[in-house]
Write an enzyme that holds these catalytic residues in place. Structure first.
Site, PDB file in Angstrom:
ATOM      1  N   ARG A  85      34.650  75.502 -92.821  1.00  0.00           N
ATOM      2  CA  ARG A  85      35.140  76.111 -91.930  1.00  0.00           C
ATOM      3  C   ARG A  85      35.257  77.011 -91.170  1.00  0.00           C
ATOM      4  O   ARG A  85      33.202  77.391 -90.651  1.00  0.00           O
ATOM      5  CB  ARG A  85      36.224  77.598 -92.975  1.00  0.00           C
ATOM      6  CG  ARG A  85      36.334  76.863 -94.339  1.00  0.00           C
ATOM      7  CD  ARG A  85      37.358  75.633 -94.596  1.00  0.00           C
ATOM      8  NE  ARG A  85      38.399  76.244 -94.267  1.00  0.00           N
ATOM      9  CZ  ARG A  85      39.553  76.835 -94.648  1.00  0.00           C
ATOM     10  NH1 ARG A  85      39.129  77.396 -95.723  1.00  0.00           N
ATOM     11  NH2 ARG A  85      39.924  77.467 -93.773  1.00  0.00           N
TER      12      ARG A  85
ATOM     13  N   GLU B 195      41.328  76.168 -83.949  1.00  0.00           N
ATOM     14  CA  GLU B 195      41.081  75.213 -82.645  1.00  0.00           C
ATOM     15  C   GLU B 195      42.473  74.011 -83.399  1.00  0.00           C
ATOM     16  O   GLU B 195      42.303  72.953 -82.945  1.00  0.00           O
ATOM     17  CB  GLU B 195      40.939  73.631 -84.837  1.00  0.00           C
ATOM     18  CG  GLU B 195      41.549  73.938 -86.303  1.00  0.00           C
ATOM     19  CD  GLU B 195      40.332  72.914 -87.216  1.00  0.00           C
ATOM     20  OE1 GLU B 195      41.536  72.677 -87.880  1.00  0.00           O
ATOM     21  OE2 GLU B 195      39.621  73.496 -87.677  1.00  0.00           O
TER      22      GLU B 195
ATOM     23  N   HIS C 156      38.622  67.487 -86.836  1.00  0.00           N
ATOM     24  CA  HIS C 156      39.288  67.916 -88.268  1.00  0.00           C
ATOM     25  C   HIS C 156      39.110  66.527 -89.616  1.00  0.00           C
ATOM     26  O   HIS C 156      40.545  66.332 -89.333  1.00  0.00           O
ATOM     27  CB  HIS C 156      39.987  68.891 -88.757  1.00  0.00           C
ATOM     28  CG  HIS C 156      40.246  69.812 -89.723  1.00  0.00           C
ATOM     29  ND1 HIS C 156      40.205  71.302 -90.440  1.00  0.00           N
ATOM     30  CD2 HIS C 156      39.751  69.836 -90.935  1.00  0.00           C
ATOM     31  CE1 HIS C 156      40.576  72.023 -91.806  1.00  0.00           C
ATOM     32  NE2 HIS C 156      39.807  70.351 -92.113  1.00  0.00           N
TER      33      HIS C 156
END
Length: 330
Positions: free
Chosen positions: A235, A264, A297
């Site tokens: 994370r 992000e 991600h």
């Protein structure tokens, strides 16, 4: 039941359709993220929505959902900080998450980051992509079998990552808040204070709950071995990005591989080619390529992980419909 699925990529849509064969929902898949009033109103006529990371079920969007008749707010992610949970409960939404999916997907990405940084693959291939085939001193590398790798967090993902690093020949040590059994053949569990200064590669796989302190801070980096590599596929909230930038610029860190970042949503899912990145911290981090490798991600962006995330989300909704409850409820 009509279900709107947000943030569905082209390659994922057949998975949503195939998994739905045993559930029979009326699904609509859209590539849009939940981030505006307009995207919230896309759910008009639907009783359920399935979100992904960076889909923000904030007060504004939850109010819209309540207005248009959405009853179930599901997320196909393990984390759910993108949902204003207390407010959603006030409005009476039923919510659920996916507690776990293919640990290999995330672990493989972490190991890939580590190996690319250790062997300077991004640097070397960027040069050859420009027709420069000379070898310079920056490309000189250690072999991973001569490295100590530290895995912080020994849950499902951390254990798979540790076994993969060990399979490559590394000496693997690990830290977890709990004593983990059955890993002795590939990982030695040690206190965090003992792990940090020993490692050539530190691989973060810890859990995060809103309000938890950062693991990687300036103090943490100062205790690391000079020239170490840091990898975060867990994370973004676990790592102080400014501290990492300072560590890279000073040479304390030789590389940083990351798949999740604080803020992000400011950059992931967007194309800034030829333009300035508006977030100055993330712009600075990106500018440190190839010593900093950022992936947007995509740890769970595999066939196996996608199937599990979608199927569990559908199953969560089925449980709510049939019983009014769900084992993965938020």
């Amino acid at each position: 039941m009509k279900v709107l699925c947000y943030g569905v990529r082209d390659v994922e849509e057949p998975i949503f359709e195939a998994c739905n064969k045993k559930y029979g929902y009326e699904i609509k898949c859209v590539p849009d993220y939940l981030n505006t009033k307009e995207t919230a109103y896309m759910a008009k006529g639907c009783e359920a929505v399935i979100l992904r990371g960076n889909c923000f079920a904030n007060k504004q969007n939850l109010d819209i959902y309540k207005e248009i008749g959405v009853k179930y707010v599901l997320t196909r992610t393990a984390g759910y900080e993108h949902i204003d949970v207390p407010y959603a409960h006030e409005l009476g939404f039923k919510m659920a998450f996916v507690p776990g999916y293919s640990p290999n997907a995330i672990a493989e990405l972490a190991v890939t980051h580590a190996m690319m940084l250790l062997r300077h693959m991004a640097y070397a291939t960027a040069r050859s992509g420009k027709k420069n085939f000379k070898i310079d001193s920056f490309e000189f590398s250690k072999e991973i079998r001569n490295c100590t790798v530290g895995c912080i967090g020994l849950g499902r993902i951390g254990r798979v990552a540790a076994s993969l690093y060990a399979g490559l020949g590394a000496h693997v040590i690990g830290y977890d808040m709990f004593q983990i059994k059955g890993i002795e053949s590939y990982c030695t569990q040690v206190p965090l204070e003992e792990l940090i200064p020993q490692c050539d590669i530190v691989s973060i796989h810890a859990r995060y709950t809103a309000g938890d302190p950062k693991i990687v801070t300036k103090e943490f980096i100062s205790k690391m071995k000079d020239g170490a590599i840091l990898v975060n596929a867990a994370r973004g909230q676990l790592v102080d990005t400014e501290a990492v930038i300072e560590g890279i610029e000073s040479g304390k860190l030789n590389g940083f591989g990351v798949d999740t970042l604080i803020d992000e949503a400011d950059i992931f899912g967007k194309d800034f080619e030829g333009k300035e990145i508006p977030n100055p911290t993330l712009a600075k981090l990106q500018s440190l390529y190839p010593r900093v490798l950022i992936t947007p991600h995509l740890g769970s962006y595999t066939d196996e992980a996608a199937r599990e995330m979608v199927d569990i989300s559908y199953s969560n909704l089925k449980d709510f419909i049939e019983t009014g409850d769900c084992k993965n409820k938020i």
